[in-house]
Design an enzyme around this catalytic site. Structure first.
Site, PDB file in Angstrom:
ATOM      1  CB  SER A  40      -0.880  -0.006   1.247  1.00 37.60           C
ATOM      2  OG  SER A  40      -1.448   1.254   1.414  1.00 37.60           O
ATOM      3  CE  LYS A  79      21.582  -9.096  19.047  1.00 36.36           C
ATOM      4  NZ  LYS A  79      20.123  -9.132  18.800  1.00 36.36           N
TER       5      LYS A  79
HETATM    6  C1  LIG Z   1       8.706  -2.452  19.398  1.00 40.06           C
HETATM    7  C2  LIG Z   1       9.165  -3.481  18.421  1.00 40.06           C
HETATM    8  C3  LIG Z   1      10.525  -3.804  18.336  1.00 40.06           C
HETATM    9  C4  LIG Z   1      10.980  -4.801  17.458  1.00 40.06           C
HETATM   10  N1  LIG Z   1      12.289  -5.170  17.448  1.00 40.06           N
HETATM   11  C5  LIG Z   1      12.685  -6.199  16.672  1.00 40.06           C
HETATM   12  C6  LIG Z   1      14.044  -6.618  16.638  1.00 40.06           C
HETATM   13  O1  LIG Z   1      14.913  -6.069  17.291  1.00 40.06           O
HETATM   14  N2  LIG Z   1      14.370  -7.660  15.831  1.00 40.06           N
HETATM   15  C7  LIG Z   1      13.451  -8.295  15.059  1.00 40.06           C
HETATM   16  O2  LIG Z   1      13.800  -9.270  14.369  1.00 40.06           O
HETATM   17  N3  LIG Z   1      12.184  -7.885  15.034  1.00 40.06           N
HETATM   18  C8  LIG Z   1      11.773  -6.866  15.813  1.00 40.06           C
HETATM   19  N4  LIG Z   1      10.471  -6.451  15.763  1.00 40.06           N
HETATM   20  C9  LIG Z   1       9.575  -7.072  14.796  1.00 40.06           C
HETATM   21  C10 LIG Z   1       9.853  -6.480  13.414  1.00 40.06           C
HETATM   22  O3  LIG Z   1       9.636  -5.084  13.455  1.00 40.06           O
HETATM   23  C11 LIG Z   1       8.954  -7.111  12.374  1.00 40.06           C
HETATM   24  O4  LIG Z   1       8.993  -8.505  12.497  1.00 40.06           O
HETATM   25  C12 LIG Z   1       9.426  -6.754  10.989  1.00 40.06           C
HETATM   26  O5  LIG Z   1       9.562  -5.374  10.858  1.00 40.06           O
HETATM   27  C13 LIG Z   1       8.483  -7.280   9.946  1.00 40.06           C
HETATM   28  O6  LIG Z   1       7.279  -6.576   9.969  1.00 40.06           O
HETATM   29  P1  LIG Z   1       6.197  -6.961   8.866  1.00 40.06           P
HETATM   30  O7  LIG Z   1       6.845  -6.895   7.545  1.00 40.06           O
HETATM   31  O8  LIG Z   1       5.533  -8.222   9.264  1.00 40.06           O
HETATM   32  O9  LIG Z   1       5.089  -5.804   9.011  1.00 40.06           O
HETATM   33  P2  LIG Z   1       5.128  -4.252   8.607  1.00 40.06           P
HETATM   34  O10 LIG Z   1       6.466  -3.654   8.692  1.00 40.06           O
HETATM   35  O11 LIG Z   1       4.038  -3.620   9.431  1.00 40.06           O
HETATM   36  O12 LIG Z   1       4.695  -4.235   7.075  1.00 40.06           O
HETATM   37  C14 LIG Z   1       3.356  -4.392   6.673  1.00 40.06           C
HETATM   38  C15 LIG Z   1       3.269  -4.134   5.174  1.00 40.06           C
HETATM   39  O13 LIG Z   1       1.971  -4.498   4.739  1.00 40.06           O
HETATM   40  C16 LIG Z   1       1.453  -3.497   3.899  1.00 40.06           C
HETATM   41  N5  LIG Z   1      -0.008  -3.551   3.975  1.00 40.06           N
HETATM   42  C17 LIG Z   1      -0.771  -3.702   5.093  1.00 40.06           C
HETATM   43  N6  LIG Z   1      -2.066  -3.719   4.740  1.00 40.06           N
HETATM   44  C18 LIG Z   1      -2.112  -3.587   3.402  1.00 40.06           C
HETATM   45  C19 LIG Z   1      -3.170  -3.524   2.458  1.00 40.06           C
HETATM   46  N7  LIG Z   1      -4.436  -3.597   2.818  1.00 40.06           N
HETATM   47  N8  LIG Z   1      -2.855  -3.371   1.144  1.00 40.06           N
HETATM   48  C20 LIG Z   1      -1.572  -3.287   0.735  1.00 40.06           C
HETATM   49  N9  LIG Z   1      -0.540  -3.344   1.597  1.00 40.06           N
HETATM   50  C21 LIG Z   1      -0.805  -3.482   2.907  1.00 40.06           C
HETATM   51  C22 LIG Z   1       2.054  -2.197   4.434  1.00 40.06           C
HETATM   52  O14 LIG Z   1       2.044  -1.189   3.449  1.00 40.06           O
HETATM   53  C23 LIG Z   1       3.467  -2.672   4.780  1.00 40.06           C
HETATM   54  O15 LIG Z   1       4.268  -2.625   3.602  1.00 40.06           O
HETATM   55  C24 LIG Z   1      10.030  -5.450  16.619  1.00 40.06           C
HETATM   56  C25 LIG Z   1       8.671  -5.092  16.666  1.00 40.06           C
HETATM   57  C26 LIG Z   1       8.242  -4.128  17.558  1.00 40.06           C
HETATM   58  C27 LIG Z   1       6.767  -3.793  17.609  1.00 40.06           C
END
Ligand SMILES: Cc1cc2nc3c(=O)[nH]c(=O)nc-3n(C[C@H](O)[C@H](O)[C@H](O)COP(=O)(O)OP(=O)(O)OC[C@H]3O[C@@H](n4cnc5c(N)ncnc54)[C@H](O)[C@@H]3O)c2cc1C
Length: 502
Positions: A40, A79
């Site tokens: 998105s 790290k």
């Molecule tokens: C406080 C915190 C600290 C963290 N620290 C660590 C760490 O040190 N090490 C580690 O390994 N992990 C860590 N994590 C976890 C890590 O941030 C995530 O696992 C990683 O960033 C992957 O996120 P994601 O891709 O699943 O989701 P997101 O980064 O949220 O990506 C979601 C994607 O989906 C898309 N999307 C959503 N809905 C739609 C839709 N309807 N249509 C089109 N696109 C859509 C968005 O545009 C986005 O591109 C941490 C998390 C938190 C909350």
């Protein structure tokens, strides 16, 4: 393989989506897969997640990317472990390192196990883990874990990186591997009569159809949770944290290759060194403190009470979906679950989920034949990580807030963790118990022993008695000398990072 070209649609362009795209494009190269990632333009990525565990190196190797290609671009550092500060109040145990293991540790680990086991039995021997592992010395001396050719030992290490830049880097690599990119927001998910995902509809008026859908949409879990209604098993009863406040601070002149995790009054704060800044975050429980008070405490901790540096606030939920692969959908990343960031395990879970999925899908000749085995395996991994992290809180000796008192007396822990703790308290060797409880699938025996000894879960000092000659069979000065000499083989962290830029 079935005759027609398999179409895969990955929903989400966060780190999870791009790791998935790269692994699928690499493993299914020349297998006739058509992979599209949809992201998105309006919904952002979570933008945290800057620390990894050692398997990320394996991921980069698999997709064919060198450290010199990605690390400078993502401001990455090395790290070799996590330093835990102030999690315990026990004298001599207010700080310890959870080390990533190095091959030379095999010479010193037996002394650690011997000493710590006897100390639990009441013998006064050195039992603090910081004395026994090479990683701890590398942190102390700020060394990089890259081995020269004349020191042929494996040193496990992970990285710190800017997650936004890493996502962009991985996007470019994936696109070179043939992954297509579409900027669009998915508004509707249509199911067929069997309950499989039939197609995705976008706000831009397009219909996206695939054989396999990957849900990497972040915490919203748009496909797996919202459309397919796969239940989410919360672990909020044993892990209280649900909020974070995050900001960057200036980098110091030199920095060690570790994440620092400091326990504060209502949670813990991370400090992650990147080459251009430090990433900082305070992870806390909104049940025990409100957001403003938490931010004030965090600013105070960083000495930034009067600074106008902008903070970002986040909410998260802890737990996992009951099935990571349901119908024709694979959930990867935050959509499949999250066990709070204490040990930085989330990206490793992404990598493991996708790698095991590809294996299961291939072995089943691109059918769901091995779906149950796959789901059990990934859930088992989540639960093992959960138990290890819950253990950090359950064995705390802090009592300076309701938060720590509630954690230290929490009875809502899993039967598997309870079994480990009972075994430890009974003075037993926990190796067999870890195997029985399937808790060594993620963190090995040595990690569990570092966690429990590092927090000082021993009889009080005054109850210890001197050991006889047999008990004292390992001389600490020999161990220190061995580790000191091993450490002579490594360059400084800064120097090694500089070399990557040349
Ligand atoms: C406080 C915190 C600290 C963290 N620290 C660590 C760490 O040190 N090490 C580690 O390994 N992990 C860590 N994590 C976890 C890590 O941030 C995530 O696992 C990683 O960033 C992957 O996120 P994601 O891709 O699943 O989701 P997101 O980064 O949220 O990506 C979601 C994607 O989906 C898309 N999307 C959503 N809905 C739609 C839709 N309807 N249509 C089109 N696109 C859509 C968005 O545009 C986005 O591109 C941490 C998390 C938190 C909350």
């Amino acid at each position: 393989m079935n005759d027609h070209k398999k179409r895969v649609v990955i929903l989400g362009g966060g780190t999870a989506g791009w790791i998935t795209a790269n692994l699928m494009a690499t493993h299914w190269k020349d297998k006739g897969f058509d992979i599209t990632l949809v992201e998105s333009p309006d919904i952002g990525i979570i933008g945290v997640g800057e620390g990894s565990t050692p398997p990320l190196k394996g991921f980069m190797d698999v997709i064919g990317v060198k450290e010199s290609e990605w690390m400078p671009e993502c401001n990455a550092t090395y790290k070799v472990g996590i330093t835990f500060k102030d999690w315990s109040t026990k004298p001599g145990f207010t700080e310890y390192v959870h080390p990533f293991l190095a091959q030379p540790d095999q010479f010193t680990a037996p002394a650690f196990f011997h000493n710590s086991f006897l100390r639990r039995k009441g013998v006064d021997l050195e039992g603090h883990p910081d004395h026994f592992f090479l990683a701890t010395e590398m942190i102390r001396q700020k060394l990089a874990p890259v081995t020269p050719e004349n020191f042929p030992f494996e040193i496990a290490y992970g990285y710190h990186f800017d997650s936004g830049l890493l996502g962009k880097f991985l996007a470019r690599v994936a696109e070179k591997k043939g992954v297509k990119y579409k900027s669009a927001t998915v508004t509707d998910v249509l199911l067929d009569t069997q309950g499989n995902i039939d197609c995705l509809k976008t706000a831009e008026g397009e219909t996206l159809k695939a054989d396999l859908y990957v849900d990497s949409s972040g915490f919203r879990g748009q496909l797996i949770q919202q459309a397919l209604k796969v239940p989410f098993q919360s672990c909020a009863e044993s892990l209280f944290n649900d909020s974070a406040v995050v900001f960057a601070t200036e980098q110091e002149e030199s920095y060690a290759p570790h994440t620092i995790s400091t326990a504060l009054k209502y949670g813990w704060a991370w400090k992650i060194p990147l080459t251009n800044r430090n990433g900082n975050g305070y992870v806390y429980s909104s049940r025990f403190v409100d957001d403003d008070k938490a931010e004030t405490e965090f600013r105070q901790h960083l000495g930034l009470l009067d600074s106008d540096v902008e903070a970002r606030r986040l909410k998260f939920k802890v737990g996992r979906v009951e099935q990571h692969w349901a119908k024709n959908c694979l959930a990867v990343g935050l959509s499949q679950g999250f066990i709070e960031p204490l040990e930085a395990t989330a990206l490793d879970m992404v990598q493991e989920t996708v790698t095991r999925f590809i294996e299961a899908y291939n072995n089943g000749n691109y059918t769901d034949k091995y779906r149950k085995e796959f789901n059990d395996r990934i859930s088992g991994r989540f639960d093992a990580v959960r138990d290890y992290i819950v253990c950090h809180y359950r064995i705390t000796s802090r009592s300076d807030s309701d938060y720590w008192i509630a954690n230290g007396s929490n009875e809502k822990i899993s039967p598997s963790l309870r079994a480990i703790l009972m075994s430890w308290m009974a003075g037993k060797n926990i190796t067999d118990e870890l195997l029985d409880q399937k808790l060594d699938v993620y963190f090995p025996n040595v990690s569990w022993n570092c966690l429990l000894t590092g927090k000082g879960i021993y009889p009080p000092q005054e109850q210890l008695r001197p050991g006889n000659e047999l008990a004292n069979k390992y001389k600490m000065e020999d161990i220190h000398e061995f580790i000191r000499r091993c450490a002579l083989n490594f360059k400084s962290h800064q120097e090694q990072l500089q070399l990557l830029r040349q």
